[in-house]
Design a protein around this motif. Structure first.
Motif, short mmCIF file in Angstrom:
data_model
loop_
_atom_site.label_atom_id
_atom_site.label_comp_id
_atom_site.label_asym_id
_atom_site.label_seq_id
_atom_site.Cartn_x
_atom_site.Cartn_y
_atom_site.Cartn_z
N GLU A 178 0.82 -1.21 0.00
CA GLU A 178 0.00 0.00 0.00
C GLU A 178 0.85 1.27 0.00
OE1 GLU A 178 -2.42 -0.38 3.45
OE2 GLU A 178 -3.77 -1.88 2.56
N HIS A 179 2.07 1.17 0.54
CA HIS A 179 2.92 2.36 0.69
C HIS A 179 4.33 2.06 0.16
CE1 HIS A 179 -0.16 4.28 3.18
NE2 HIS A 179 -0.29 3.11 3.77
N PRO A 180 4.47 1.90 -1.15
CA PRO A 180 5.79 1.57 -1.70
C PRO A 180 6.82 2.66 -1.49
CG PRO A 180 4.24 2.14 -3.44
CD PRO A 180 3.44 2.02 -2.19
N GLU A 181 6.36 3.87 -1.17
CA GLU A 181 7.29 4.98 -0.95
C GLU A 181 7.99 4.90 0.41
OE1 GLU A 181 3.63 6.16 1.21
OE2 GLU A 181 4.07 5.11 -0.66
N ARG A 182 7.47 4.06 1.31
CA ARG A 182 8.04 3.96 2.66
C ARG A 182 9.08 2.84 2.68
NH1 ARG A 182 5.24 7.30 6.28
NH2 ARG A 182 6.40 6.34 8.00
N GLU A 183 10.32 3.20 2.45
CA GLU A 183 11.38 2.21 2.35
C GLU A 183 11.59 1.46 3.67
OE1 GLU A 183 14.85 3.43 -0.30
OE2 GLU A 183 13.84 5.36 0.03
N ARG A 184 11.39 2.13 4.77
CA ARG A 184 11.58 1.45 6.06
C ARG A 184 10.62 0.28 6.21
NH1 ARG A 184 10.21 3.74 12.01
NH2 ARG A 184 11.23 2.11 13.25
N LEU A 189 10.01 -5.66 6.24
CA LEU A 189 9.44 -6.84 5.60
C LEU A 189 10.54 -7.77 5.09
CD1 LEU A 189 7.13 -8.53 4.46
CD2 LEU A 189 7.06 -6.97 2.49
N MET A 190 11.57 -7.21 4.49
CA MET A 190 12.69 -8.03 4.01
C MET A 190 13.32 -8.81 5.16
SD MET A 190 14.39 -5.26 1.37
CE MET A 190 15.87 -6.23 1.03
N LEU A 191 13.53 -8.15 6.29
CA LEU A 191 14.12 -8.82 7.45
C LEU A 191 13.21 -9.93 7.96
CD1 LEU A 191 15.48 -5.72 9.40
CD2 LEU A 191 16.86 -7.54 8.39
N ALA A 192 11.91 -9.64 8.05
CA ALA A 192 10.97 -10.64 8.56
C ALA A 192 10.94 -11.87 7.65
CB ALA A 192 9.58 -10.03 8.68
N LEU A 193 10.87 -11.63 6.34
CA LEU A 193 10.81 -12.75 5.40
C LEU A 193 12.09 -13.58 5.45
CD1 LEU A 193 9.19 -10.87 2.38
CD2 LEU A 193 8.13 -12.73 3.69
N ASP A 201 11.70 -14.39 -1.37
CA ASP A 201 10.65 -13.38 -1.22
C ASP A 201 11.21 -12.07 -0.70
OD1 ASP A 201 8.71 -15.14 -2.09
OD2 ASP A 201 8.18 -15.81 -0.07
N ALA A 202 12.19 -12.16 0.20
CA ALA A 202 12.81 -10.95 0.74
C ALA A 202 13.50 -10.16 -0.37
CB ALA A 202 13.80 -11.31 1.84
N LEU A 203 14.21 -10.87 -1.24
CA LEU A 203 14.90 -10.20 -2.35
C LEU A 203 13.90 -9.65 -3.37
CD1 LEU A 203 17.84 -12.72 -2.80
CD2 LEU A 203 17.98 -10.40 -1.85
N ALA A 204 12.78 -10.33 -3.53
CA ALA A 204 11.75 -9.85 -4.46
C ALA A 204 11.16 -8.53 -3.98
CB ALA A 204 10.65 -10.90 -4.61
N VAL A 205 11.06 -8.35 -2.67
CA VAL A 205 10.58 -7.07 -2.12
C VAL A 205 11.53 -5.95 -2.53
CG1 VAL A 205 10.18 -5.76 0.00
CG2 VAL A 205 9.37 -8.12 -0.18
N ARG A 226 19.86 -1.12 0.58
CA ARG A 226 20.87 -1.83 -0.22
C ARG A 226 21.75 -2.70 0.68
NH1 ARG A 226 21.50 3.35 -2.50
NH2 ARG A 226 23.65 3.49 -1.74
N ARG A 227 22.05 -2.21 1.88
CA ARG A 227 22.84 -3.00 2.83
C ARG A 227 22.09 -4.26 3.24
NH1 ARG A 227 23.36 -0.07 7.69
NH2 ARG A 227 24.53 -1.87 8.46
N ILE A 228 20.79 -4.13 3.46
CA ILE A 228 19.99 -5.30 3.84
C ILE A 228 19.97 -6.31 2.69
CG2 ILE A 228 17.66 -6.10 4.41
CD1 ILE A 228 17.27 -3.47 5.93
N GLN A 229 19.81 -5.81 1.47
CA GLN A 229 19.81 -6.72 0.32
C GLN A 229 21.14 -7.48 0.22
OE1 GLN A 229 21.02 -5.34 -3.29
NE2 GLN A 229 19.82 -6.72 -4.60
N GLU A 230 22.24 -6.75 0.38
CA GLU A 230 23.56 -7.38 0.30
C GLU A 230 23.74 -8.42 1.40
OE1 GLU A 230 26.13 -4.05 0.54
OE2 GLU A 230 25.63 -3.30 -1.48
#
Length: 248
Positions: A178-184, A189-193, A201-205, A226-230
């Motif tokens: 609903e809020h793609p502008e809110r990166e936090r 969500l990435m951390l939870a997944l 799924d986390a990388l897809a986010v 980007r740090r979380i993705q890495e």
């Protein structure tokens, strides 16, 4: 009023109460009140219209509180004030609780989660949903909506830090969409997944948010995302320890 919704009548009366409640205990000028009401319906004599609606507001407040209306809404030389402490107004109580909860995120996440949950329980739908006010009402409603999203992010961060990924992932998935502008929100969500074993799924986010930012704003994700993705790509053990990668 209290724990019950009460009908205060016409929209102009509700608008007056809303504007006075933005700053309880402080005088709101006659000019400001007339300006806010003028967006609702034009009047040949705005000052008389303001006085008439103020009388209606006082009568309505007295009928639901039992306190004389002229003691709740006082007249000053330059305007009117709502003679109540800030904590008597849900919006201010929410703001205070949300601030307290946020301050405890990194020192006492259990207590932070409890306080933030208490703050968010004060919400009963969209802010000022029954008020068709002017610029100030709209701006205040937007500020409250943003503050609520920030409190939700704080709550989910607190719950993630105490290992409650499964309890927050569904809500985070919905809010991140609903809020793609809110990166936090997406970062949480990435951390939870990832912590639930859903690395793909986390990388897809990340890819979804990156595409939205590129298309809509011409931007790349912020450094923290980007740090979380890495870290997810590298399966860095630190990502499972506390919330070193989360936060604002």
């Amino acid at each position: 009023m209290g724990n019950h919704a009460r009908n205060l009548g016409a929209n102009r009366v509700r608008t007056l109460l809303a504007v006075l409640a933005f700053t309880p205990g402080e005088v709101v000028s006659v000019d400001l009140l007339m300006e806010e009401l003028s967006t609702d319906q034009d009047s040949k004599n705005p000052k008389n219209a303001l006085q008439a609606n103020m009388r209606r507001l006082r009568i309505s407040l007295e009928s639901v509180t039992g306190v004389p209306g002229n003691l709740l809404v006082r007249t000053s030389a330059n305007g009117y004030l709502l003679d109540l402490p800030p904590d008597a107004v849900d919006a201010h109580r929410f703001d205070g609780l949300a601030t307290r909860g946020s301050a405890l995120l990194h020192t006492s996440p259990h207590e932070a989660a409890r306080i933030l949950d208490e703050a968010l329980r004060l919400w009963r739908g969209q802010a000022l949903a029954d008020v068709a006010g002017g610029l100030r009402c709209n701006a205040y409603a937007n500020r409250l909506a943003g503050r609520r999203l920030g409190a939700l992010e704080d709550l989910y961060e607190a719950r993630l830090s105490i290992g409650r990924e499964a309890a927050v992932v569904s809500a985070l998935e919905q809010l991140a969409c609903e809020h793609p502008e809110r990166e936090r929100m997406a970062e949480l969500l990435m951390l939870a997944l990832y912590r639930m074993g859903r690395q793909g799924d986390a990388l897809a986010v990340f890819q979804r948010v990156r595409a939205w930012l590129n298309t809509e704003l011409g931007l790349e994700p912020r450094k923290k995302m980007r740090r979380i993705q890495e870290a997810i790509l590298m399966q860095d053990p630190a990502i499972d320890a506390g919330l070193a990668f989360a936060g604002r």
